[in-house]
Design a protein around this motif. Sequence first.
Motif, short mmCIF file in Angstrom:
data_model
loop_
_atom_site.label_atom_id
_atom_site.label_comp_id
_atom_site.label_asym_id
_atom_site.label_seq_id
_atom_site.Cartn_x
_atom_site.Cartn_y
_atom_site.Cartn_z
N LEU A 1 34.20 -92.17 -53.42
CA LEU A 1 34.88 -90.88 -53.38
C LEU A 1 35.83 -90.80 -52.19
O LEU A 1 36.97 -90.33 -52.32
N GLN A 2 35.38 -91.26 -51.04
CA GLN A 2 36.24 -91.24 -49.86
C GLN A 2 37.47 -92.09 -50.08
O GLN A 2 38.59 -91.70 -49.72
N ARG A 3 37.30 -93.26 -50.67
CA ARG A 3 38.45 -94.13 -50.95
C ARG A 3 39.39 -93.45 -51.96
O ARG A 3 40.62 -93.52 -51.80
N MET A 4 38.84 -92.77 -52.95
CA MET A 4 39.69 -92.08 -53.92
C MET A 4 40.51 -91.00 -53.21
O MET A 4 41.71 -90.83 -53.50
N HIS A 5 39.89 -90.27 -52.27
CA HIS A 5 40.65 -89.28 -51.50
C HIS A 5 41.86 -89.93 -50.82
O HIS A 5 42.96 -89.35 -50.79
N GLU A 6 41.66 -91.12 -50.29
CA GLU A 6 42.72 -91.81 -49.54
C GLU A 6 43.88 -92.21 -50.43
O GLU A 6 44.98 -92.46 -49.92
N THR A 7 43.67 -92.29 -51.72
CA THR A 7 44.73 -92.71 -52.64
C THR A 7 45.41 -91.55 -53.34
O THR A 7 46.26 -91.76 -54.20
N GLU A 8 45.05 -90.32 -52.98
CA GLU A 8 45.55 -89.15 -53.69
C GLU A 8 46.49 -88.33 -52.82
O GLU A 8 46.31 -87.12 -52.65
#
Length: 304
Positions: free
Chosen positions: A174-181
């Motif tokens: 989830l944290q990584r997904m935040h970084e890509t958005e």
Amino acid sequence: MSAQAGPAGLPLVSRASHSDVDATRLVRAKGYPYRRPSSSFLYVDGTAHTFRDNTWRGPHGLEALQLTAPSGAIASGAAVLAGAGVAEGWAPTQQWTPVLAIGSNAGPGQLARKYPPDLFPHGVVVPVVRSVLTGFDVVYAPLITSYGSCSATLEAAPGTDVELFVTFLTPALLQRMHETEGAYLLCRLSSICLHLGTSLESHRDSAPCAGRMTTVYQYNHQAGCLHVLLGPQGAASPVALQEIRALGRRLPALPQMGMQRANLNDEAARKARVDALIARAKPFSYARSEVLQALGSLYAHNVA
């Protein structure tokens, strides 16, 4: 592909290689929201193993799923996880956050870009469950991404049932997904009707789904959605992504190529176009949406 010799005999990259790179980038830009399986799937280290939508029983049931590999081989979820080397220490009872995947995040290729092995050497497991959300549609955001695509956001659309996917993400994923958005808001939607583990056809025929959810997380663009085309009453309207399937769609729809312009090599031009698009945007109109976090700026270079 040939390369000419440069100073001291060092090879120079040929024009053909530049053309190949540009062609690859153009394919990516034009391909949004990218190909995805025609059913729910378990993404395990770059491979999408499909399963029947209505057999979804939550993250705690991954090992019991009957999965089909791209080769057609059938195996249990337990066998697939063990074969990928992620079964040991894998806890189905750990925290999993349901996040709508309305556009590219439902594509295995995009997930591979967002979760590369060098960042996740111990493996990546993402359940991606096909679902139907009532009262919404997937529309174009007022954004040209750094990789050239016209990206998606969600908008309330009474009378429309839209087919999308739900990703279940562990805290690290989830944290990584935040970084890509970049340029999006992390939102929590409540009082919704999300039919989990079903297709648009099954939903139309009132076939049983795997379950229902009334709250889910979602990335929505910071400026809302693009309003450019004339709607049925002659007013500016959101524009739905034609590639995303829906029942009862009332909004005008265009494919990616109908909305896109070349924005790969001129960053100043891309930002100017984003400014122009934002000037024609309107905020997300669903009242039961709580903004939890802003992710990046309007001109962010999306990680993936």
